[in-house]
Design an enzyme around this catalytic site. Structure first.
Site, PDB file in Angstrom:
ATOM      1  N   ASP A  58       0.864  -1.180   0.000  1.00  0.00           N
ATOM      2  CA  ASP A  58       0.000   0.000   0.000  1.00  0.00           C
ATOM      3  C   ASP A  58       0.904   1.234   0.000  1.00  0.00           C
ATOM      4  O   ASP A  58       1.514   1.560   1.024  1.00  0.00           O
ATOM      5  CB  ASP A  58      -0.906  -0.005   1.239  1.00  0.00           C
ATOM      6  CG  ASP A  58      -1.873   1.167   1.214  1.00  0.00           C
ATOM      7  OD1 ASP A  58      -1.667   2.120   0.430  1.00  0.00           O
ATOM      8  OD2 ASP A  58      -2.850   1.134   1.997  1.00  0.00           O
ATOM      9  N   ALA A 123      -5.933  15.406 -17.613  1.00  0.00           N
ATOM     10  CA  ALA A 123      -6.611  16.569 -18.191  1.00  0.00           C
ATOM     11  C   ALA A 123      -7.663  17.120 -17.228  1.00  0.00           C
ATOM     12  O   ALA A 123      -8.171  18.223 -17.446  1.00  0.00           O
ATOM     13  CB  ALA A 123      -7.255  16.177 -19.515  1.00  0.00           C
ATOM     14  N   CYS A 124      -7.974  16.365 -16.159  1.00  0.00           N
ATOM     15  CA  CYS A 124      -8.926  16.862 -15.155  1.00  0.00           C
ATOM     16  C   CYS A 124      -8.358  18.027 -14.346  1.00  0.00           C
ATOM     17  O   CYS A 124      -9.063  18.610 -13.529  1.00  0.00           O
ATOM     18  CB  CYS A 124      -9.360  15.732 -14.215  1.00  0.00           C
ATOM     19  SG  CYS A 124     -10.455  14.561 -15.018  1.00  0.00           S
ATOM     20  N   TYR A 153     -10.737  14.716  -7.580  1.00  0.00           N
ATOM     21  CA  TYR A 153      -9.676  14.072  -8.389  1.00  0.00           C
ATOM     22  C   TYR A 153      -8.728  15.100  -9.043  1.00  0.00           C
ATOM     23  O   TYR A 153      -7.509  14.981  -8.976  1.00  0.00           O
ATOM     24  CB  TYR A 153     -10.357  13.204  -9.447  1.00  0.00           C
ATOM     25  CG  TYR A 153      -9.433  12.509 -10.415  1.00  0.00           C
ATOM     26  CD1 TYR A 153      -8.635  11.450 -10.012  1.00  0.00           C
ATOM     27  CD2 TYR A 153      -9.388  12.891 -11.761  1.00  0.00           C
ATOM     28  CE1 TYR A 153      -7.802  10.793 -10.918  1.00  0.00           C
ATOM     29  CE2 TYR A 153      -8.571  12.243 -12.669  1.00  0.00           C
ATOM     30  CZ  TYR A 153      -7.772  11.192 -12.235  1.00  0.00           C
ATOM     31  OH  TYR A 153      -6.953  10.556 -13.137  1.00  0.00           O
ATOM     32  N   LYS A 157      -4.603  15.968  -8.461  1.00  0.00           N
ATOM     33  CA  LYS A 157      -3.618  15.905  -9.535  1.00  0.00           C
ATOM     34  C   LYS A 157      -2.835  17.227  -9.622  1.00  0.00           C
ATOM     35  O   LYS A 157      -1.621  17.227  -9.788  1.00  0.00           O
ATOM     36  CB  LYS A 157      -4.305  15.616 -10.879  1.00  0.00           C
ATOM     37  CG  LYS A 157      -4.881  14.201 -10.987  1.00  0.00           C
ATOM     38  CD  LYS A 157      -3.794  13.176 -11.060  1.00  0.00           C
ATOM     39  CE  LYS A 157      -4.273  11.767 -11.298  1.00  0.00           C
ATOM     40  NZ  LYS A 157      -3.249  10.765 -11.008  1.00  0.00           N
ATOM     41  N   LYS A 196     -14.163   3.541 -18.150  1.00  0.00           N
ATOM     42  CA  LYS A 196     -14.354   4.798 -18.875  1.00  0.00           C
ATOM     43  C   LYS A 196     -15.123   4.534 -20.163  1.00  0.00           C
ATOM     44  O   LYS A 196     -15.358   3.380 -20.524  1.00  0.00           O
ATOM     45  CB  LYS A 196     -12.998   5.408 -19.174  1.00  0.00           C
ATOM     46  CG  LYS A 196     -12.279   5.743 -17.887  1.00  0.00           C
ATOM     47  CD  LYS A 196     -11.016   6.491 -18.127  1.00  0.00           C
ATOM     48  CE  LYS A 196     -10.601   7.115 -16.792  1.00  0.00           C
ATOM     49  NZ  LYS A 196      -9.660   8.191 -16.980  1.00  0.00           N
ATOM     50  N   ALA A 197     -15.467   5.633 -20.864  1.00  0.00           N
ATOM     51  CA  ALA A 197     -16.413   5.541 -21.981  1.00  0.00           C
ATOM     52  C   ALA A 197     -16.057   4.486 -23.039  1.00  0.00           C
ATOM     53  O   ALA A 197     -16.937   3.671 -23.393  1.00  0.00           O
ATOM     54  CB  ALA A 197     -16.593   6.909 -22.619  1.00  0.00           C
ATOM     55  N   LYS A 204     -21.263  -2.494 -23.503  1.00  0.00           N
ATOM     56  CA  LYS A 204     -22.718  -2.420 -23.725  1.00  0.00           C
ATOM     57  C   LYS A 204     -23.091  -2.917 -25.127  1.00  0.00           C
ATOM     58  O   LYS A 204     -24.107  -3.602 -25.307  1.00  0.00           O
ATOM     59  CB  LYS A 204     -23.204  -0.975 -23.527  1.00  0.00           C
ATOM     60  CG  LYS A 204     -23.163  -0.538 -22.062  1.00  0.00           C
ATOM     61  CD  LYS A 204     -23.529   0.931 -21.918  1.00  0.00           C
ATOM     62  CE  LYS A 204     -23.337   1.397 -20.488  1.00  0.00           C
ATOM     63  NZ  LYS A 204     -23.732   2.808 -20.300  1.00  0.00           N
ATOM     64  N   ARG A 290     -13.797  18.500 -24.287  1.00  0.00           N
ATOM     65  CA  ARG A 290     -12.376  18.516 -23.885  1.00  0.00           C
ATOM     66  C   ARG A 290     -11.539  17.931 -25.005  1.00  0.00           C
ATOM     67  O   ARG A 290     -11.859  16.872 -25.537  1.00  0.00           O
ATOM     68  CB  ARG A 290     -12.188  17.689 -22.615  1.00  0.00           C
ATOM     69  CG  ARG A 290     -10.735  17.556 -22.210  1.00  0.00           C
ATOM     70  CD  ARG A 290     -10.575  16.760 -20.932  1.00  0.00           C
ATOM     71  NE  ARG A 290     -11.028  17.497 -19.773  1.00  0.00           N
ATOM     72  CZ  ARG A 290     -11.333  16.919 -18.610  1.00  0.00           C
ATOM     73  NH1 ARG A 290     -11.253  15.617 -18.470  1.00  0.00           N
ATOM     74  NH2 ARG A 290     -11.729  17.649 -17.595  1.00  0.00           N
TER      75      ARG A 290
END
Ligand code: NAD
Length: 342
Positions: A58, A123-124, A153, A157, A196-197, A204, A290
């Site tokens: 950890d 990029a966040c 998040y 970063k 993620k997407a 799906k 983005r």
């Protein structure tokens, strides 16, 4: 640099998606040895490399970081408690606790005499007010300030980027920081809530194809825009940046902007089916648009990610299909690959 046989590496988060691919490439390039560390039990690592020193630790714990960095010249920190937008919008404290991983790794790298340190930012970190239109102007590195990153998040970063900068200034640890834009590919999460997407949509569409029920849920109205970087470009970019003299945070992402609907179009054509899209506006959607401006990376490295979304999605879809259907061959592309390997 690049006298690999005289160098040793720690990959923190090597049981995860990007860390697993990076460790494989470091071995391939001839590092003297590579140490892989993750908090997950070894059986749950996406990739297990027998030729590495594999440790379950950890890394929020400073003593664990000291053990992980012992004898290491190059640290690659890919460890974080993170996921797609559904995860980061609902687990902000957990995301921010990852600050302990990077902080303790930096301190351990400094104390163990590590030469160079890579940090995986995102990029966040970019100011949310620059990302309100689908037809977005691509983000340049300066757009991180004045700071208004993704809550939780993104703040972690941005803070950790600054910590890296000050460890270079104050202690001489050479740091390299990449801001990843949506990375996708095989050997990553595709279900369970952290996906993620690209992986979620592949899953799906595969469920639709195999069940015959062609209706899929889509988060938002499908007109949000993003760019997606295939994993091979990500690993190549990390290593090019690592070898370079560029120590400021830099975009590492594709500049091929698509809507989520276009991502579904691509996935449909790979699967060879058409789906009915059920838009759910109540789900987390993230920023409206983005994209990655790649002027700086092109100037600094003479290179930028170039693998097209069609090619990358084909490989990702095939791998997820395999995982979901216990080895059945997914598409013409995968069949050709298997035939040419035979
Ligand atoms: P991932 O979740 O697949 O891998 C992260 C790994 O870190 C996991 O295996 C996890 O078990 C490990 N980890 C978490 N807490 C730990 C701890 N306390 N000690 C040791 N290991 C720990 O994620 P990924 O997609 O491979 O992302 C790698 C890095 O890149 C992360 O820092 C992430 O924030 C950043 N990033 C990723 C993307 C993306 O699209 N995948 C985009 C932007 C930034």
């Amino acid at each position: 640099m690049s006298n690999y046989e005289q160098r040793t590496a720690l990959v923190a988060g090597a049981g995860g998606f990007i860390g697993g691919h990076l460790a494989a490439e470091l071995i391939r390039r001839g590092y003297s040895w590579v140490r892989c560390v993750d908090v997950k039990g070894f059986d749950d690592w996406y990739q297990q490399h027998d030729s590495c020193q594999n440790m379950v630790l950890d890394l929020r714990d400073k003593d664990a970081c000291l053990a992980a960095c012992q004898g290491v010249t190059d640290v690659f920190n890919l460890a974080a408690d993170m996921g797609g937008i559904g995860f980061i919008e609902n687990h902000k404290a957990e995301c921010m606790i990852s600050v302990l991983i990077n902080t303790h790794l930096l301190m351990a790298a400094r104390d163990q005499g590590t030469k160079r340190f890579f940090y995986s930012s995102s990029a966040c970190v970019y100011n949310a007010t620059k990302q309100v239109e689908a037809n977005v102007t691509a983000l340049v590195e300066e757009d991180a300030y004045p700071a208004m990153p993704e809550d939780g998040y993104g703040w972690e970063k941005l803070f950790s980027e600054r910590m890296c900068r000050h460890f270079q200034e104050d202690y001489g640890l050479e740091v390299r920081v990449a801001r990843f834009h949506n990375v996708y590919g095989p050997f990553g999460t595709f279900d369970g809530g952290r996906e993620k997407a690209p992986a979620a949509i592949s899953r799906k569409v595969i469920e639709a194809k195999t069940s015959g029920n062609h209706s899929i849920g889509v988060w938002g109205d499908g007109e949000q825009t993003r760019s997606f970087m295939y994993i091979d470009d990500c690993v190549e970019g990390i290593l090019r940046l690592f070898e370079s003299e560029h120590s400021e945070p830099i975009n590492l992402g594709s500049s091929e902007l698509v809507t989520i609907n276009q991502l579904i179009d691509i996935t449909e054509s790979i699967a060879g089916i058409q789906v009915e899209r059920e838009y759910d506006l109540s789900k987390p959607k993230g920023v409206r648009g983005r994209n990655s401006d790649n002027t700086q990376i092109q100037a600094a490295l003479g290179w930028q990610p170039g693998i097209s979304l069609e090619i990358g999605m084909q490989k990702t879809f095939d791998w997820i299909f395999d995982q979901m259907t216990s080895g059945e061959t997914a598409t013409a592309f995968e069949r050709e690959k298997a035939q040419s390997a035979a």
